[in-house]
Motif scaffolding. Sequence first.
Motif, PDB file in Angstrom:
ATOM      1  N   THR A  42      13.863   8.692  29.801  1.00 63.40           N
ATOM      2  CA  THR A  42      13.925   7.230  29.880  1.00 63.40           C
ATOM      3  C   THR A  42      12.532   6.659  30.131  1.00 63.40           C
ATOM      4  O   THR A  42      12.146   5.657  29.517  1.00 63.40           O
ATOM      5  CB  THR A  42      14.913   6.794  30.986  1.00 63.40           C
ATOM      6  N   GLY A  57      11.860   2.933  22.993  1.00 61.84           N
ATOM      7  CA  GLY A  57      13.236   2.444  23.127  1.00 61.84           C
ATOM      8  C   GLY A  57      13.445   1.129  22.394  1.00 61.84           C
ATOM      9  O   GLY A  57      14.458   0.947  21.713  1.00 61.84           O
ATOM     10  N   LYS A  61      15.941   0.419  19.224  1.00 58.49           N
ATOM     11  CA  LYS A  61      16.945  -0.643  19.195  1.00 58.49           C
ATOM     12  C   LYS A  61      16.659  -1.618  18.051  1.00 58.49           C
ATOM     13  O   LYS A  61      17.588  -2.158  17.442  1.00 58.49           O
ATOM     14  CB  LYS A  61      17.013  -1.368  20.537  1.00 58.49           C
ATOM     15  N   ASN A 104      15.060   0.988  30.514  1.00 60.54           N
ATOM     16  CA  ASN A 104      15.929   1.702  31.461  1.00 60.54           C
ATOM     17  C   ASN A 104      17.166   2.314  30.806  1.00 60.54           C
ATOM     18  O   ASN A 104      18.183   2.498  31.463  1.00 60.54           O
ATOM     19  CB  ASN A 104      16.339   0.800  32.633  1.00 60.54           C
ATOM     20  N   ASN A 105      17.080   2.630  29.518  1.00 57.29           N
ATOM     21  CA  ASN A 105      18.194   3.269  28.810  1.00 57.29           C
ATOM     22  C   ASN A 105      17.821   4.701  28.467  1.00 57.29           C
ATOM     23  O   ASN A 105      16.729   4.948  27.953  1.00 57.29           O
ATOM     24  CB  ASN A 105      18.513   2.516  27.514  1.00 57.29           C
ATOM     25  N   PRO A 106      18.739   5.648  28.701  1.00 57.70           N
ATOM     26  CA  PRO A 106      18.459   7.028  28.306  1.00 57.70           C
ATOM     27  C   PRO A 106      18.543   7.186  26.789  1.00 57.70           C
ATOM     28  O   PRO A 106      19.133   6.345  26.090  1.00 57.70           O
ATOM     29  CB  PRO A 106      19.563   7.824  29.003  1.00 57.70           C
ATOM     30  N   GLU A 108      20.361   9.024  25.051  1.00 59.15           N
ATOM     31  CA  GLU A 108      21.753   9.091  24.601  1.00 59.15           C
ATOM     32  C   GLU A 108      22.303   7.694  24.275  1.00 59.15           C
ATOM     33  O   GLU A 108      23.099   7.543  23.353  1.00 59.15           O
ATOM     34  CB  GLU A 108      22.636   9.758  25.657  1.00 59.15           C
ATOM     35  N   TYR A 109      21.885   6.698  25.022  1.00 57.97           N
ATOM     36  CA  TYR A 109      22.312   5.322  24.754  1.00 57.97           C
ATOM     37  C   TYR A 109      21.907   4.906  23.343  1.00 57.97           C
ATOM     38  O   TYR A 109      22.712   4.367  22.578  1.00 57.97           O
ATOM     39  CB  TYR A 109      21.694   4.374  25.792  1.00 57.97           C
ATOM     40  N   TYR A 110      20.642   5.144  23.003  1.00 57.80           N
ATOM     41  CA  TYR A 110      20.138   4.733  21.689  1.00 57.80           C
ATOM     42  C   TYR A 110      20.809   5.545  20.574  1.00 57.80           C
ATOM     43  O   TYR A 110      21.200   4.985  19.551  1.00 57.80           O
ATOM     44  CB  TYR A 110      18.620   4.896  21.622  1.00 57.80           C
ATOM     45  N   GLU A 112      23.746   7.058  20.597  1.00 55.71           N
ATOM     46  CA  GLU A 112      25.146   6.672  20.458  1.00 55.71           C
ATOM     47  C   GLU A 112      25.273   5.357  19.688  1.00 55.71           C
ATOM     48  O   GLU A 112      26.106   5.221  18.785  1.00 55.71           O
ATOM     49  CB  GLU A 112      25.786   6.536  21.843  1.00 55.71           C
ATOM     50  N   LEU A 113      24.426   4.393  20.008  1.00 56.56           N
ATOM     51  CA  LEU A 113      24.460   3.105  19.319  1.00 56.56           C
ATOM     52  C   LEU A 113      24.041   3.255  17.852  1.00 56.56           C
ATOM     53  O   LEU A 113      24.655   2.656  16.959  1.00 56.56           O
ATOM     54  CB  LEU A 113      23.557   2.111  20.044  1.00 56.56           C
ATOM     55  N   GLU A 116      26.990   4.772  16.048  1.00 57.35           N
ATOM     56  CA  GLU A 116      28.081   3.801  15.916  1.00 57.35           C
ATOM     57  C   GLU A 116      27.817   2.825  14.767  1.00 57.35           C
ATOM     58  O   GLU A 116      28.697   2.576  13.936  1.00 57.35           O
ATOM     59  CB  GLU A 116      28.215   3.047  17.240  1.00 57.35           C
TER      60      GLU A 116
END
Length: 177
Positions: A42, A57, A61, A104-106, A108-110, A112-113, A116
């Motif tokens: 992160t 990050g 995004k 502050n996003n790991p 895995e967050y990115y 997964e998004l 999706e």
Amino acid sequence: MNLDKLYMIDQVPGFSNQISRLVSMMNYSRWTTLESVKGLSTEQLDFLLDSDSNSIGALLKHIMAVEYAYYLNTIEKRELSEEERQEWGPALELGERGRREIKNNPLEYYIELMNEIREKTLKAFSELTDEWLDEYELEPHLGNSPVNNYFKWFHVFEDEINHRGQIRIIRKRIGNG
């Protein structure tokens, strides 16, 4: 994503011929993007080269936001709603707002998004014909030039490739590249 055919722009099961070729290119672009961020923490995803730069990050995004916006434009035939602008605005704009709001996003967050949004794109693509790629509209932001769906989706993955280059530079500067 079929890694056995990663370096082939070829027929992808479930898609028309030309859409398959587009999907092949999008798959390769995504694979190389994911490889370029593999293992980042992160803290590394939030690292800024200087006060005017974007973080890895934020760039990830942004890649997702561009795909989502073009999905809405070409598949749903609409622009982002006000609620969607609140959610995706920092990623589309980047800059100060992106630096302030995307952090502050790991990893895995990115990922997964990204997965999706790509799943939604691929599901829609599987229901389209090659003729859809040729559909166009006049684009006011480009001097009312005609812009077809093929170009719009080419732009989605060429934008990803561009930002992946930035990601690689940043990763080298943080010493994990």
